[in-house]
Enzyme design. Structure first.
Site, short mmCIF file in Angstrom:
data_model
loop_
_atom_site.label_atom_id
_atom_site.label_comp_id
_atom_site.label_asym_id
_atom_site.label_seq_id
_atom_site.Cartn_x
_atom_site.Cartn_y
_atom_site.Cartn_z
N GLU A 133 0.82 -1.20 0.00
CA GLU A 133 0.00 0.00 0.00
C GLU A 133 0.87 1.26 0.00
O GLU A 133 1.96 1.27 0.56
CB GLU A 133 -0.90 0.01 1.23
CG GLU A 133 -1.92 -1.12 1.21
CD GLU A 133 -2.85 -1.10 2.41
OE1 GLU A 133 -4.01 -1.50 2.24
OE2 GLU A 133 -2.42 -0.69 3.50
N CYS A 146 3.59 8.62 1.13
CA CYS A 146 4.17 7.64 2.04
C CYS A 146 4.41 6.34 1.27
O CYS A 146 3.46 5.71 0.80
CB CYS A 146 3.22 7.41 3.21
SG CYS A 146 3.86 6.25 4.42
N CYS A 153 6.80 -7.04 7.09
CA CYS A 153 7.83 -6.46 7.95
C CYS A 153 8.31 -7.51 8.94
O CYS A 153 7.54 -8.39 9.34
CB CYS A 153 7.26 -5.25 8.69
SG CYS A 153 8.50 -4.25 9.53
N CYS A 157 6.71 -4.49 15.69
CA CYS A 157 6.39 -3.43 16.65
C CYS A 157 4.93 -3.62 17.08
O CYS A 157 4.04 -3.74 16.23
CB CYS A 157 6.59 -2.06 16.01
SG CYS A 157 8.30 -1.75 15.50
N CYS A 160 1.90 -1.48 15.73
CA CYS A 160 1.85 -1.28 14.27
C CYS A 160 1.14 -2.45 13.59
O CYS A 160 1.53 -3.60 13.76
CB CYS A 160 3.27 -1.12 13.73
SG CYS A 160 3.31 -0.87 11.95
N CYS A 391 -1.28 6.53 10.23
CA CYS A 391 -0.02 6.00 10.73
C CYS A 391 -0.22 4.69 11.48
O CYS A 391 -1.06 4.59 12.36
CB CYS A 391 0.64 7.01 11.66
SG CYS A 391 1.15 8.52 10.85
#
Length: 416
Positions: A133, A146, A153, A157, A160, A391
């Site tokens: 995305e 962004c 990933c 985290c 996230c 975010c």
């Protein structure tokens, strides 16, 4: 990885208010999988590619310059548009290479004008096509894109959403640049382009003014491809984005921070989010490998760092976790001597997230402490929440659907 990971879906997320879905005004052709793609090659590699189809050596420099101009200044996605290149050479290039855009699966538009695109790329070793995305955030006088660097990933985290999606593979330099090119296509930001009616964009000048490597993935775990893409993006004879308008965000891959400044020269952002190692180990597990002290030492040594080129420290506000005034004072103490600004980010919830956003009054009190110490600490108003584009919310749609299916199966099993 970082906090600007967003979430694209072919339909509006069930938990979100309805957002407008822009029917694609122009179909986006998918690049043929069997042809080498010229996007993302540096000038030396482009010369080698052209030499391979018979372009004489004495012409290579001129032909590379022409091709570079068409790809990155004019935004051409079809060799037929390159009208100052001979037809026979255009035909040879079209037969041997591709410059077409990747497949766009969906485009969503938030009620605040934020846009999120879901792209699908070839497997390239992943076993099946992959999705990422990209988000465009319009603000007064600027438009920030962004950009993602990985599919999934590795960093996990805990605040996230992207961290819940396992890493599939790195994106290539071509795939990183393609996100910029398609965004400029869709917004009408190339010469002769048309901006969609009613689109939220800057009122004058460029529509994509800033690039932030804050999408899916940890950019410094894909350093070579990110470096190559950003050097092309900042090339003065192409996309020509100022390096001061390109920001790379890392969760703290300490050995690569110095190389980022020396070899890319972009602005740096650090996903900090805690002022004590014990808490940061939980929130940002890479801290177990390189702790806060090591990370801040690397920041102090960042090439080109000065008051005009400050490091941004990103700090997500988690209710009752990291948002006390004692945390604010310790943050000020830790950053003493580092030219820095602090970006306070209200936590954006996602399905299954274990945290809540801090109360607004607490965020403002926290901001007052760091502002009094001389750090610019704007509180970022969440953008694109209604399309999971804010975010920390990014995740590929196929992975999101699999997560929904797993949750539904678990619910059904528990009820039986």
């Amino acid at each position: 990885m970082s906090l600007m990971q967003h979430d694209t879906a072919t339909s509006t997320p069930e938990s979100a208010p309805a957002a407008s879905a822009d029917a694609m005004a122009r179909p986006v052709a998918q690049a043929p999988a069997d042809k080498p793609v010229l996007i993302g090659l540096d000038r030396t590699e482009l010369a080698e590619a052209l030499a391979g189809i018979g372009v004489p050596e004495r012409q290579l420099r001129m032909r590379v310059a022409q091709l570079w101009h068409w790809l990155y200044v004019r935004g051409a996605s079809d060799f037929a548009d390159m009208t100052n290149i001979a037809k026979d050479l255009r035909a040879k290039m079209a037969e041997a290479f591709s410059i077409r855009r990747p497949e766009m699966v969906s485009e969503q538009i938030s009620s605040d004008g934020t846009r999120k695109w879901l792209f699908r790329f070839p497997p390239r070793g992943a076993g099946r096509p992959v999705e990422i995305e990209t988000v465009y955030i319009p603000e007064e006088g600027r438009g920030t894109l962004c950009v993602s660097s990985q599919v999934g990933c590795t960093l996990t985290c805990t605040f996230c959403h992207t961290g819940t999606q396992r890493l599939v593979r790195n994106l290539t330099a071509e795939e990183i640049l393609a996100q910029i090119l398609v965004a400029r296509d869709r917004l009408g930001d190339f010469p002769k382009g048309e901006t969609p009616a009613g689109a939220a964009v800057p009122s004058e000048g460029r529509l994509v003014t800033n690039i932030v490597m804050m999408g899916m993935g940890e950019p410094l775990y894909n350093f070579d491809n990110v470096k190559k893409a950003l050097l092309i993006a900042s090339d003065g004879e192409g996309l020509s984005l100022s390096k001061r308008r390109i920001t790379l965000s890392t969760s703290g891959v300490v050995p690569m921070i110095e190389r980022t400044g020396a070899e890319i020269g972009c602005m740096l952002a650090i996903s900090l989010h805690a002022v004590r190692d014990e808490l940061r180990n939980e929130l940002v597990p890479i801290n177990k490998k390189w702790n806060i002290a090591e990370l801040l030492d690397a920041c102090r040594a960042y090439p080109g760092l000065n008051n005009a080129r400050r490091i941004t420290f990103e700090y997500v506000m988690l209710n009752g976790v990291n948002d006390s005034l004692a945390d604010a004072r310790e943050l000020v103490r830790l950053l003493k001597g580092i030219p820095a600004k602090i970006n306070l980010i209200p936590f954006n919830p996602w399905p299954g997230s274990p945290y809540e956003c801090s109360d607004w009054e607490q965020i403002e009190a926290f901001a007052e402490v760091v502002n009094r110490a001389g750090y610019a600490s704007p509180i970022r108003t969440p953008r694109g929440r209604d399309i999971f584009a804010a975010c920390g919310q990014l995740k590929s749609e196929s992975e999101r659907m699999r997560a929904r299916d797993r949750a539904a199966a678990e619910t059904a099993a528990a009820a039986s």
